[in-house]
Design an enzyme around this catalytic site. Sequence first.
Site, PDB file in Angstrom:
ATOM      1  N   CYS A  43       0.852  -1.180   0.000  1.00  0.00           N
ATOM      2  CA  CYS A  43       0.000   0.000   0.000  1.00  0.00           C
ATOM      3  C   CYS A  43       0.889   1.231   0.000  1.00  0.00           C
ATOM      4  O   CYS A  43       2.081   1.150   0.282  1.00  0.00           O
ATOM      5  CB  CYS A  43      -0.875   0.051   1.261  1.00  0.00           C
ATOM      6  SG  CYS A  43      -2.042  -1.311   1.384  1.00  0.00           S
ATOM      7  N   GLY A  70      -0.319   0.421  -4.834  1.00  0.00           N
ATOM      8  CA  GLY A  70      -1.618  -0.208  -4.620  1.00  0.00           C
ATOM      9  C   GLY A  70      -2.629   0.375  -5.568  1.00  0.00           C
ATOM     10  O   GLY A  70      -2.753   1.601  -5.665  1.00  0.00           O
ATOM     11  N   ASN A 145       0.450   0.765   5.754  1.00  0.00           N
ATOM     12  CA  ASN A 145       1.260   0.048   4.767  1.00  0.00           C
ATOM     13  C   ASN A 145       2.049  -1.023   5.514  1.00  0.00           C
ATOM     14  O   ASN A 145       2.775  -0.707   6.461  1.00  0.00           O
ATOM     15  CB  ASN A 145       2.207   1.044   4.080  1.00  0.00           C
ATOM     16  CG  ASN A 145       3.203   0.378   3.143  1.00  0.00           C
ATOM     17  OD1 ASN A 145       4.224   0.956   2.836  1.00  0.00           O
ATOM     18  ND2 ASN A 145       2.922  -0.827   2.681  1.00  0.00           N
ATOM     19  N   GLY A 146       1.917  -2.267   5.070  1.00  0.00           N
ATOM     20  CA  GLY A 146       2.601  -3.378   5.740  1.00  0.00           C
ATOM     21  C   GLY A 146       1.594  -4.390   6.221  1.00  0.00           C
ATOM     22  O   GLY A 146       0.383  -4.220   6.026  1.00  0.00           O
ATOM     23  N   TYR A 299      12.247  -3.783  -6.703  1.00  0.00           N
ATOM     24  CA  TYR A 299      11.024  -3.678  -7.501  1.00  0.00           C
ATOM     25  C   TYR A 299       9.988  -2.722  -6.933  1.00  0.00           C
ATOM     26  O   TYR A 299       9.334  -2.004  -7.684  1.00  0.00           O
ATOM     27  CB  TYR A 299      10.399  -5.077  -7.620  1.00  0.00           C
ATOM     28  CG  TYR A 299       9.041  -5.113  -8.291  1.00  0.00           C
ATOM     29  CD1 TYR A 299       8.936  -5.066  -9.678  1.00  0.00           C
ATOM     30  CD2 TYR A 299       7.872  -5.179  -7.538  1.00  0.00           C
ATOM     31  CE1 TYR A 299       7.684  -5.084 -10.292  1.00  0.00           C
ATOM     32  CE2 TYR A 299       6.629  -5.204  -8.147  1.00  0.00           C
ATOM     33  CZ  TYR A 299       6.538  -5.149  -9.525  1.00  0.00           C
ATOM     34  OH  TYR A 299       5.316  -5.168 -10.130  1.00  0.00           O
TER      35      TYR A 299
END
Length: 545
Positions: A43, A70, A145-146, A299
């Site tokens: 995210c 995301g 996020n995570g 990436y």
Amino acid sequence: MVTHQPAAASGSPCRSASSATPVPPDTTAQPGDVERDVPHEECGVFGVWAPGEEVAKLTYYGLYALQHRGQEAAGIAVGDGSKLVVYKDLGLVSHVFDEQVLSSLRGHVAVGHNRYSTTGSGSWENAQPTFRTTATGSGLALGHNGNLVNTAELAERLRELTEGAAEEGRTATRRDGTPPATTDSDVVCALLATAAADTGLENAALELLPALRGAFSLVFSDETTLYAARDAQGVRPLCLGRLDRGWVVASETAALDIVGASFVREVEPGELVAIDAEGLRSSRFAPPEPKGCVFEYVYLARPDSTIAGRSVHAARVAIGRRLAVEHPVEADLVIPVPESGTPAAVGYAQESGIPYGQGLVKNSYVGRTFIQPSQTIRQLGIRLKLNPLRDVIRGKRLVVVDDSIVRGNTQRALVRMLREAGAVEVHVRIASPPVRWPCFYGIDFASPAELIANGIDEDGIRRSIGADSLGYVSLDGLIAASEQPRTRLCAACFDGDYPIPLPADRMIGKFLLEGLDGGAERGVAGPAEPAQPQGNGAADALRRP
Ligand code: SF4
């Protein structure tokens, strides 16, 4: 068609704007094999505190810059000192928000979120910022996020607290009547909101954050104050920037650049930052034990971002140079698999002296789509995404540089396509080591059984994808290119060494709170069973959807 309707009682000091969203079932959100053959980001989060600025529009542009993290859903919450409004929906940032919506979101503090579902399904309820109202009537909006690894434990804690609070008439309720979300993020939001009624949000956060285990870069706010927090390992990035008249927090530095904020520093692992009219306050809730995700350099992050002082682009070029040293080959042309393979291909060409060229053109707008491809279109496979430049490729011995191999289907189709376009040799070089282990900290790879590197050796993979040769950069090479000490990195998807201990099987998984992992009920998994070593000898049993 999407209709938006205010969802809380009028006159409330806080309200949330929600949407009834007749989108197709989640199964239609699978655009094809190629899309399922790449690691999926987790995210993106963004927050701004800036009186006098158009905070919703700043957040929109911040989320736009973080769209790669995301693409399933996007949302923005804006506080104006007396109320907090959340607007979110499924889809890309540019689809969810328009001028009219953004103009209606007025205030001085905002948090925003782009979602890819790594916990819970891709339903509307699970879009973020997730929202709760405290027993004192204040609002709380949170973006995460995570992935947490003790969600079941936290859900149980929430259940106990909620039962106790209900008896006393104090609950952190949803005021809009929407069904409950099924994400770790929503559990955190509910726990925070429940505790905030007694102690205030900042104290509630300082008490709760040490109990969260796993990866979390959080942005959250009430009507007045912006907060940002990062887990003690700092697995996911989170940075702090300065505007002329305010502050910004964002998953990546590129988002600061895009809204004109200057980079100040990273939010430190184990740090809670609060920003309001009194300025910025920093508190430690845990001693830092940095274990940044090394895959961000491969990436996940934008190449124009900087993580832990290292330019992501420079790291990727350095990976390509290491690849050329570790896996040299005689060839005529180095081409990238765009876009993520491009810097590593540049590095490979620089180090090897083989000319660099563009041999594949990417259709940048093929990403997640709600259009279900028909069987005829699905058979086009990789051509939906990449098209070869035949004049460039014909008669050449190619080095093709890609960022990673997940299931191998993409590379197999790619090699075949390049041969059909006239390549006489295709040598595949990969800018990461073989991915063998699942990620529990927020990245959605294929299941361990689907990972091509599980079960066959590198020559087997080479034969499977039809390449003349195949070379992965070594883990040492990747770590050296990141310029981070090995001790400060997570590389678990490559070496199986998980820096944050994992719970036993059944207590973890994307759909844990939806009861789909077997034994899960009311958000709490059934009795833990010992992990059964399989495949590569360990975490296969810790399956990940
Ligand atoms: S397991 Fe891999 S993708 Fe997940 S946090 Fe660690 S390095 Fe990153």
